[in-house]
Design an enzyme around this catalytic site. Structure first.
Site, PDB file in Angstrom:
ATOM      1  CB  THR A 184       4.440 141.341 -27.650  1.00 16.37           C
ATOM      2  OG1 THR A 184       4.734 140.293 -28.536  1.00 16.37           O
ATOM      3  CG2 THR A 184       5.707 141.942 -27.092  1.00 16.37           C
ATOM      4  CB  VAL A 213      14.686 137.453 -34.560  1.00 19.00           C
ATOM      5  CG1 VAL A 213      14.651 138.614 -33.574  1.00 19.00           C
ATOM      6  CG2 VAL A 213      15.629 136.365 -34.055  1.00 19.00           C
ATOM      7  N   GLY A 214      11.442 138.375 -34.296  1.00 23.05           N
ATOM      8  CA  GLY A 214      10.432 139.373 -34.632  1.00 23.05           C
ATOM      9  C   GLY A 214      10.891 140.788 -34.363  1.00 23.05           C
TER      10      GLY A 214
HETATM   11  C1  SD4 Z   1       6.314 139.217 -32.813  1.00 21.22           C
HETATM   12  N1  SD4 Z   1       5.499 141.373 -32.179  1.00 21.22           N
HETATM   13  O1  SD4 Z   1       7.144 138.400 -32.483  1.00 21.22           O
HETATM   14  C2  SD4 Z   1       5.655 140.017 -31.739  1.00 21.22           C
HETATM   15  C3  SD4 Z   1       4.389 139.377 -31.356  1.00 21.22           C
HETATM   16  C4  SD4 Z   1       3.439 140.319 -30.738  1.00 21.22           C
HETATM   17  O2  SD4 Z   1       1.477 140.871 -29.872  1.00 21.22           O
HETATM   18  O3  SD4 Z   1       3.650 141.453 -30.554  1.00 21.22           O
HETATM   19  N2  SD4 Z   1       2.315 139.953 -30.368  1.00 21.22           N
HETATM   20  O4  SD4 Z   1       5.964 139.406 -33.972  1.00 21.22           O
END
Ligand code: SD4
Length: 322
Positions: A184, A213-214
């Site tokens: 991300t 949802v993250g």
């Molecule tokens: C998630 N935090 O949807 C995001 C993915 C992520 O580096 O950060 N990847 O969990």
């Protein structure tokens, strides 16, 4: 010595940091820079983990999570699991600026975006189609990641619902949680006037359960900004990280006078008390332009790369994980 303005972002996304810097140079605000910088990654499909055509969910659809935060006003806009819209962070900004809400999700977020004039497009690509097809055909295998995430399901498809029985947890594709597939963009910008903004954009976890949802669109989890203090942004396994609001916590440490690198470390350490080898990293900056980062040592992550752009340096930097 710390210098302003400052742009920092997670992972070695050179074009994103450059775009944010250029936005500041042409008179844009910190918010503009965060939006443009993260948008660059959405267009470039940074490592397949930001923007369209990556990390399809169990149904094969790519959906996006994004947020932006204005550290002057403590306003936030976020979108969770938005469908068919490529420019997730711009929609997040529209949520912040054209609604009184902080987070819109799913199909309804897409309809909001369409009403705001955003183009509705298919986010599927040949690559996301083939990722999904491969996953569907994958046989479940003994999962060595189980010692990292004891309750993780193996990432193999297809999902077979068992009505009324919670036979095993699913939806945590643990073997995919690594530096190559889970990156991300989180960005912090401090402009010359001292305004601080932060944001994130991601397509989340591969093969996630539709609806998941993250951490990325959640204020305090994915990012947090307070222009009187500083900002932080996170990357990593959101399902775990969002339980700790690490970005908020790091900002609160900085509020108490902790240096950015230490603030990042302390927020990571807190999560490690419960999940010793979780995959994740944080970037932190304080209002004077000091910055730092920290990451959790985990399979596939010994070092964490991030970008820094200020009047003294325009560099990829690296920190050893703890
Ligand atoms: C998630 N935090 O949807 C995001 C993915 C992520 O580096 O950060 N990847 O969990």
């Amino acid at each position: 010595a710390a210098q302003l303005p400052l742009v920092i972002n997670t992972w070695p996304y050179h074009d994103a940091v450059q775009r944010a810097w250029d936005t500041l140079q042409s008179g844009g605000s910190a918010l503009d820079a965060v939006e443009k910088g993260c948008s660059q990654c959405e267009v470039d499909q940074c490592r397949g983990t930001v923007g369209y055509g990556g990390n399809p969910d169990e149904h094969g659809e790519t959906t996006l999570d994004a947020m932006i935060m204005n550290g002057n006003t403590i306003e936030v806009g976020g979108v969770g699991q938005i469908r068919r819209i490529k420019s997730a962070i711009s929609v997040a900004r529209a949520v912040m600026e054209h609604s009184s809400h902080s987070l819109l999700v799913g199909e309804s977020a897409s309809i909001f975006a369409q009403n705001m004039g955003f183009l509705s497009e298919d986010l599927t690509t040949n690559k996301s189609l083939s990722m999904h097809a491969e996953w569907l055909s994958k046989k479940c295998q003994p999962n060595f990641w189980k010692n990292v995430f004891p309750d993780a399901a193996t990432s193999c498809g297809p999902y077979q619902p068992v009505k009324g029985i919670r036979s095993k947890k699913r939806g945590m594709p643990a073997e995919l949680i690594n530096v190559h597939s889970h990156d991300t963009i989180g960005m912090i910008v401090i402009d010359e006037s001292g305004s601080i903004a932060a944001g994130t954009s991601t397509n989340g976890l591969t093969h996630k359960i539709p609806g998941r949802v993250g951490d990325s669109p959640i204020a305090g989890a994915g990012a947090y900004a307070d222009s009187t203090v500083g900002a932080a942004a996170a990357t990593g396994v959101g399902d775990i990280m969002m339980r700790f609001l690490p970005s908020y916590q790091a900002v609160e440490y900085m509020r108490m006078g902790t240096e950015p690198a230490t603030a990042c470390q302390k927020a990571i350490t807190r999560i490690q008390m419960y999940y010793p080898q979780f995959f994740g990293a944080l970037i932190c900056a304080n209002r004077t332009g000091g910055y730092g980062a920290a990451c959790s040592k985990s399979p596939g992550l010994d070092q964490f790369h991030f970008m820094v752009y200020n009047p003294l340096t325009a560099l990829e930097q690296v920190v050893n994980c703890i």
